[in-house]
Write a protein that holds these residues in place. Structure first.
Motif, PDB file in Angstrom:
ATOM      1  N   MET A 240      37.223  13.637   2.585  1.00 17.64           N
ATOM      2  CA  MET A 240      38.227  12.919   1.787  1.00 17.64           C
ATOM      3  C   MET A 240      39.004  13.896   0.905  1.00 17.64           C
ATOM      4  SD  MET A 240      37.385   9.633  -0.442  1.00 17.64           S
ATOM      5  CE  MET A 240      37.129   9.790  -2.175  1.00 17.64           C
ATOM      6  N   TYR A 241      40.288  13.646   0.799  1.00 18.50           N
ATOM      7  CA  TYR A 241      41.141  14.510  -0.029  1.00 18.50           C
ATOM      8  C   TYR A 241      41.931  13.663  -1.022  1.00 18.50           C
ATOM      9  CZ  TYR A 241      44.457  18.138  -1.369  1.00 18.50           C
ATOM     10  OH  TYR A 241      45.191  19.044  -2.079  1.00 18.50           O
ATOM     11  N   THR A 242      42.023  14.173  -2.227  1.00 23.08           N
ATOM     12  CA  THR A 242      42.733  13.485  -3.302  1.00 23.08           C
ATOM     13  C   THR A 242      43.751  14.430  -3.915  1.00 23.08           C
ATOM     14  OG1 THR A 242      40.860  12.093  -3.913  1.00 23.08           O
ATOM     15  CG2 THR A 242      42.389  12.640  -5.661  1.00 23.08           C
ATOM     16  N   CYS A 243      44.986  13.958  -4.081  1.00 15.88           N
ATOM     17  CA  CYS A 243      45.963  14.761  -4.813  1.00 15.88           C
ATOM     18  C   CYS A 243      45.594  14.731  -6.288  1.00 15.88           C
ATOM     19  CB  CYS A 243      47.370  14.212  -4.626  1.00 15.88           C
ATOM     20  SG  CYS A 243      47.951  14.389  -2.943  1.00 15.88           S
ATOM     21  N   GLY A 244      45.329  15.889  -6.826  1.00 17.65           N
ATOM     22  CA  GLY A 244      44.894  15.972  -8.221  1.00 17.65           C
ATOM     23  C   GLY A 244      46.073  16.075  -9.177  1.00 17.65           C
TER      24      GLY A 244
ATOM     25  N   ASN B 100      55.538  14.274   3.647  1.00 17.60           N
ATOM     26  CA  ASN B 100      55.747  15.704   3.898  1.00 17.60           C
ATOM     27  C   ASN B 100      54.445  16.396   4.297  1.00 17.60           C
ATOM     28  OD1 ASN B 100      58.353  15.188   3.196  1.00 17.60           O
ATOM     29  ND2 ASN B 100      58.303  16.287   1.240  1.00 17.60           N
ATOM     30  N   GLU B 101      53.342  15.968   3.707  1.00 16.48           N
ATOM     31  CA  GLU B 101      52.041  16.538   4.112  1.00 16.48           C
ATOM     32  C   GLU B 101      51.807  16.280   5.600  1.00 16.48           C
ATOM     33  OE1 GLU B 101      48.434  15.790   1.899  1.00 16.48           O
ATOM     34  OE2 GLU B 101      49.554  15.573   0.038  1.00 16.48           O
ATOM     35  N   ILE B 102      52.095  15.052   6.041  1.00 14.62           N
ATOM     36  CA  ILE B 102      51.912  14.723   7.467  1.00 14.62           C
ATOM     37  C   ILE B 102      52.813  15.616   8.324  1.00 14.62           C
ATOM     38  CG2 ILE B 102      52.256  12.942   9.251  1.00 14.62           C
ATOM     39  CD1 ILE B 102      51.487  10.836   7.179  1.00 14.62           C
TER      40      ILE B 102
ATOM     41  N   GLU C   4      50.854  22.897  -0.571  1.00 18.46           N
ATOM     42  CA  GLU C   4      49.498  23.176  -1.075  1.00 18.46           C
ATOM     43  C   GLU C   4      48.477  22.156  -0.567  1.00 18.46           C
ATOM     44  OE1 GLU C   4      48.666  21.694  -5.429  1.00 18.46           O
ATOM     45  OE2 GLU C   4      50.652  22.590  -5.427  1.00 18.46           O
ATOM     46  N   CYS C   5      48.881  20.874  -0.516  1.00 20.02           N
ATOM     47  CA  CYS C   5      47.893  19.849  -0.140  1.00 20.02           C
ATOM     48  C   CYS C   5      47.546  19.933   1.344  1.00 20.02           C
ATOM     49  CB  CYS C   5      48.388  18.462  -0.534  1.00 20.02           C
ATOM     50  SG  CYS C   5      48.325  18.241  -2.329  1.00 20.02           S
ATOM     51  N   SER C   6      48.551  20.213   2.196  1.00 20.00           N
ATOM     52  CA  SER C   6      48.247  20.389   3.621  1.00 20.00           C
ATOM     53  C   SER C   6      47.274  21.556   3.811  1.00 20.00           C
ATOM     54  CB  SER C   6      49.524  20.691   4.407  1.00 20.00           C
ATOM     55  OG  SER C   6      50.271  19.514   4.604  1.00 20.00           O
TER      56      SER C   6
ATOM     57  N   PRO D 267      57.998  11.221  -1.318  1.00 19.66           N
ATOM     58  CA  PRO D 267      57.969  12.005  -0.075  1.00 19.66           C
ATOM     59  C   PRO D 267      56.693  12.826   0.120  1.00 19.66           C
ATOM     60  CG  PRO D 267      59.195  13.200  -1.740  1.00 19.66           C
ATOM     61  CD  PRO D 267      58.750  11.907  -2.386  1.00 19.66           C
ATOM     62  N   HIS D 268      55.843  12.931  -0.913  1.00 15.81           N
ATOM     63  CA  HIS D 268      54.772  13.929  -0.850  1.00 15.81           C
ATOM     64  C   HIS D 268      53.860  13.766   0.370  1.00 15.81           C
ATOM     65  CE1 HIS D 268      52.007  16.953  -2.128  1.00 15.81           C
ATOM     66  NE2 HIS D 268      51.044  16.104  -2.428  1.00 15.81           N
ATOM     67  N   HIS D 269      53.314  12.571   0.557  1.00 23.53           N
ATOM     68  CA  HIS D 269      52.359  12.412   1.668  1.00 23.53           C
ATOM     69  C   HIS D 269      53.060  12.422   3.029  1.00 23.53           C
ATOM     70  CE1 HIS D 269      49.251  10.602  -1.318  1.00 23.53           C
ATOM     71  NE2 HIS D 269      49.322  11.915  -1.364  1.00 23.53           N
TER      72      HIS D 269
HETATM   73 ZN    ZN Z   1      49.043  16.266  -2.765  1.00 20.44          ZN
END
Ligand code: ZN
Ligand code: AMP
Length: 466
Positions: free
Chosen positions: A26-30, A238-240, A209-211, A234-236
């Motif tokens: 599991m990943y969480t944007c901090g 863009n991660e995808i 950074e999150c990817s 857009p963050h998630h």
């Molecule tokens: Zn993030």
């Protein structure tokens, strides 16, 4: 019924199963550590804590990673204004964040990772994207070309036509071919901090950074990714686009997003200035458990309106549960076992579990607990509740509190511990037996000064904190 979550990607409630056995990745944007977090941010982190605890209760092993965004436009601006290196500036807020989550009893993810400690990996991921034809350069900065990823928009379910770039995109903007393209690497600019990398001197955009950190520690396909709803686009998205372009595999199986904490109809946010930090509320004498209870009491997919009346109601709810627990622990019930109460207890437990299995319906789970308290309080009044019923009720409360974690009052520094209180009460009872009423009164008064209220009952002394 099995454990189910609402998946933003499919817009459906889905049965949850991890990709590999019992392990949940599991990943969480901090947090972005440019300020103290506010209780809106903490609502999202509280949802994640309940999620963690429930997954563990259901027998899963967690490998949970959270990032700390410690390089970003606002951080750089503020640090430069104060004439400090960015790491010195962010250290204060990172420490404060870790303290805040501890105060709110939020379990720490297995791993907390800083963006600035993964710059080489980010540069290399950007290089891979370039090699695969997903990027273009402009004045030393590197952009992701959205048009090269046809599935763009699949998470936020927005049509690309007429879609306006969000605030996060704007601040990352230099020279772009298309307003929706986002920056992966920003060329060195003026006095801003930069890193020397094979891409040239510069710093990463926010999204990469999150990817990079999620896939480094959790593999190419994660089970769960969480964040507040404002991160969906857009963050998630863009991660995808980044991760799936690099690996060609699905990036995340279940996307879970928490709704906002609101103030008078608007999202609580730093930019609107309508926010409270945890520290603001504690300074006003609010109890951490009341805040935690309030944040957890509304299901995470519903907006929650923050009010001081709401905090008062949380206090009343907790008083009710604590008084019930005290009654359970200190009353001498009649011998025997009431089978129908035993059945009722088992049913309450089952309903509590079913509510949390149903996409973490905390509001409904709490409803079952309060209904149980109401009915069994009546049974205690009428003498139908028996000694044999106590153990199962205690177990129910233990389960409840292993998830909600609100029943134990926070001991303020300098306050008396439970053991100290118990020993003073024992001394007072002994003093009364030897008719030393002066000493007994002294003890009662000093406990009262420390905020501890005594109640002499036929079954002994009960106490609680004010
Ligand atoms: Zn993030
Ligand atoms: P930030 O530090 O701005 O990146 O935010 C950290 C987390 O808090 C993200 O998951 C945001 O989506 C979330 N968040 C921000 N404002 C709110 C709010 N008013 N209510 C709930 N979550 C929020």
């Amino acid at each position: 019924m099995a454990l189910r979550f609402y998946n933003t990607l499919t817009q459906q409630l889905e049965v949850f199963t991890p990709l590999e056995g019992n392990n949940v990745r599991m990943y969480t944007c901090g947090p972005t550590v440019y300020h103290y977090v506010h209780i809106g941010n903490l609502r999202t982190f509280t949802f994640q804590d309940i999620l963690r605890r429930w997954l563990r209760y259901r027998g899963y092993q967690l490998n949970h990673v959270m990032n700390i965004t410690d390089v970003e436009d606002k951080i750089i601006r503020n640090a430069m204004e104060q004439g400090k290196p960015i790491n010195e500036y962010t250290a204060v807020y990172e420490k404060a964040f870790l303290e805040d989550i501890e105060t709110l009893r939020l379990q720490r993810p297995e791993r907390i990772v800083r963006a600035t400690e993964h710059i080489p990996e980010m540069a290399s991921a950007i290089q891979t994207l370039t090699d695969k034809g997903f990027t273009y350069d402009s004045d030393g900065s590197v952009y992701y070309r959205i048009a090269s990823f046809p599935q763009y928009g699949k998470l936020s379910h927005i049509s690309l036509e007429g879609n306006r770039a969000g605030a996060r995109v704007d601040v990352d903007e230099y020279e772009k071919d298309d307003a929706r393209d986002f920056v992966l690497w920003k060329a060195r600019r003026g006095e801003e901090p930069f890193w020397e990398t094979p891409l040239g001197p510069g710093r990463p955009g926010w999204h990469i950074e999150c990817s990079v950190m999620s896939m480094k520690y959790l593999g190419e396909t994660l089970d769960i990714h969480t964040g507040g709803v404002d991160l969906t686009f857009p963050h998630h998205e863009n991660e995808i686009a980044q991760s799936e372009a690099i690996t060609g595999k699905p990036f995340v199986r279940y996307w879970l997003h928490a709704e906002h904490l609101m103030v008078e109809g608007q999202k609580m946010s730093k930019s609107l200035g309508n926010f409270y930090t945890l520290r603001d509320l504690l300074a006003q004498g609010q109890q951490p458990e009341n805040i935690r209870y309030l944040l957890a009491s509304v299901s995470y997919r519903k907006k929650l309106n923050f009010t001081f009346d709401g905090l008062k109601a949380a206090q009343t709810a907790l008083d009710r549960l604590r008084n019930y627990q005290l009654r359970l622990d200190t009353t001498k019930f009649a011998d025997g076992m009431n089978e129908s109460i035993l059945e009722l207890t088992a049913k309450a437990r089952q309903s509590f579990e079913e509510s949390l299995d149903d996409d973490l319906n905390t509001a409904e789970a709490l409803g079952h607990i309060f209904e149980f308290v109401r009915v069994t309080n009546t049974a205690m009044d009428s003498g139908e509740f028996k000694t044999g019923n106590v153990a199962a009720v205690r177990e129910l409360f233990d389960i409840f509190d292993s998830i909600f974690d609100v029943l134990k009052p926070t001991v303020q520094s300098g306050a008396m511990s439970d053991a100290e209180i118990d020993s003073l009460i024992a001394e007072r009872t002994a003093a009364k037996k030897t008719k030393n009423f002066k000493r007994a009164d002294e003890i009662r008064n000093s406990l009262a000064e420390a905020g501890v209220i005594l109640e002499d009952t036929k079954d002994g002394v009960r106490w609680k904190r004010k």
